[in-house]
Design an enzyme around this catalytic site. Structure first.
Site, PDB file in Angstrom:
ATOM      1  N   ASP A   1       5.666  -1.771  -7.960  1.00  0.00           N
ATOM      2  CA  ASP A   1       4.861  -1.783  -9.177  1.00  0.00           C
ATOM      3  C   ASP A   1       3.595  -0.976  -8.925  1.00  0.00           C
ATOM      4  O   ASP A   1       3.480  -0.276  -7.918  1.00  0.00           O
ATOM      5  CB  ASP A   1       4.525  -3.222  -9.579  1.00  0.00           C
ATOM      6  CG  ASP A   1       3.615  -3.919  -8.565  1.00  0.00           C
ATOM      7  OD1 ASP A   1       3.337  -3.332  -7.487  1.00  0.00           O
ATOM      8  OD2 ASP A   1       3.171  -5.042  -8.857  1.00  0.00           O
TER       9      ASP A   1
ATOM     10  N   LYS B   1      12.924  -1.854 -11.023  1.00  0.00           N
ATOM     11  CA  LYS B   1      11.910  -2.725 -10.438  1.00  0.00           C
ATOM     12  C   LYS B   1      12.247  -4.188 -10.652  1.00  0.00           C
ATOM     13  O   LYS B   1      12.198  -4.997  -9.711  1.00  0.00           O
ATOM     14  CB  LYS B   1      10.537  -2.415 -11.042  1.00  0.00           C
ATOM     15  CG  LYS B   1       9.396  -3.225 -10.423  1.00  0.00           C
ATOM     16  CD  LYS B   1       8.079  -2.966 -11.131  1.00  0.00           C
ATOM     17  CE  LYS B   1       8.035  -3.687 -12.451  1.00  0.00           C
ATOM     18  NZ  LYS B   1       6.708  -3.626 -13.102  1.00  0.00           N
TER      19      LYS B   1
END
Length: 236
Positions: A139, A121
């Protein structure tokens, strides 16, 4: 999953509503962005910005943060969750950047993910925001939004990421991460989403389920009644 023409309309509206979306993390160079993103795990952007405002006044390069040392670094970021672990990872990352990358943040995924505290991420955020690559950092906000809107039915962040990369038109991929995360923070919040004021509510598959799902739901009571009649006939 949302139809192609609906996806295009969705992101066309996002662009019209916010032509130049950006991260809410405050930074002035790629290294500052990297440190801010590492710190942002399980923390708010507001909290990170408050801490880095003071940190970056005294150290905003790999070498100057290494000069701070662990204990002094911790003092600057102690207001952020998991600061002990994050401080250790930041120092290890700075050491690698100095020794292997001439103090520069690399623009390759493999090299980024080799840095302590940097997962997929975080790497996606850096590749997208700093280097302009059409990556998708998933997220909790984007995971929730993608499933609610009908852009993905993935059950893992990676599955959602892969769905979004496939379904989002190329011209919107660079900014899609920012549009979705901001929408998740301020409109389609986790609890009590603001559907009444949402400018894409009419396209949302949670607010307006697809016709097949509506038909299936409508026919459910009829099927239940018929099943009951059948059981009565057979004496069950």
């Amino acid at each position: 999953m949302m139809l192609e023409q609906t996806v295009r309309e969705l992101f066309s509206r996002f662009k019209s509503n916010n032509p130049q979306p950006a991260t809410e993390l405050v930074y002035h160079n790629t290294f500052e962005l990297l440190i801010a993103v590492i710190l942002s795990a399980q923390a708010t952007d507001k909290g990170v910005n408050k801490a880095t405002l003071e940190l970056y006044k005294v150290a905003n390069t790999p070498s100057t943060i290494l000069d701070l040392g662990l204990e002094r670094l911790k003092k600057y970021i102690s207001s952020i969750g998991l600061y002990n672990t994050k401080a250790e990872n930041i120092l290890k990352t700075c050491k690698i950047l100095v020794e292997k990358h001439a103090g520069q943040v690399p623009n390759q995924r493999e090299a980024l993910e080799a840095l302590p505290g940097v997962g997929r991420k975080t790497a996606n955020v850096i590749l997208n925001t700093a280097f302009g690559q059409p990556t998708m950092a998933v997220d909790t906000h984007i995971f929730r939004i993608a499933n609610r809107l009908g852009l993905s039915n993935g059950t893992t962040p990676l599955a959602v990421e892969q769905d979004l990369i496939k379904i989002i038109p190329d011209e919107y991929k660079h900014d899609a991460h920012h549009w979705l995360i901001l929408h998740g923070r301020y409109v389609c919040v986790a609890r009590n989403p603001k559907c009444d004021s949402c400018f894409v509510a009419d396209l949302c598959e949670t607010v307006n389920p697809p016709k097949k799902a509506q038909i299936k739901a409508k026919n459910a009571p009829k099927k239940a009644q018929q099943a009951l009649k059948n059981r009565r006939k057979t004496g069950e």
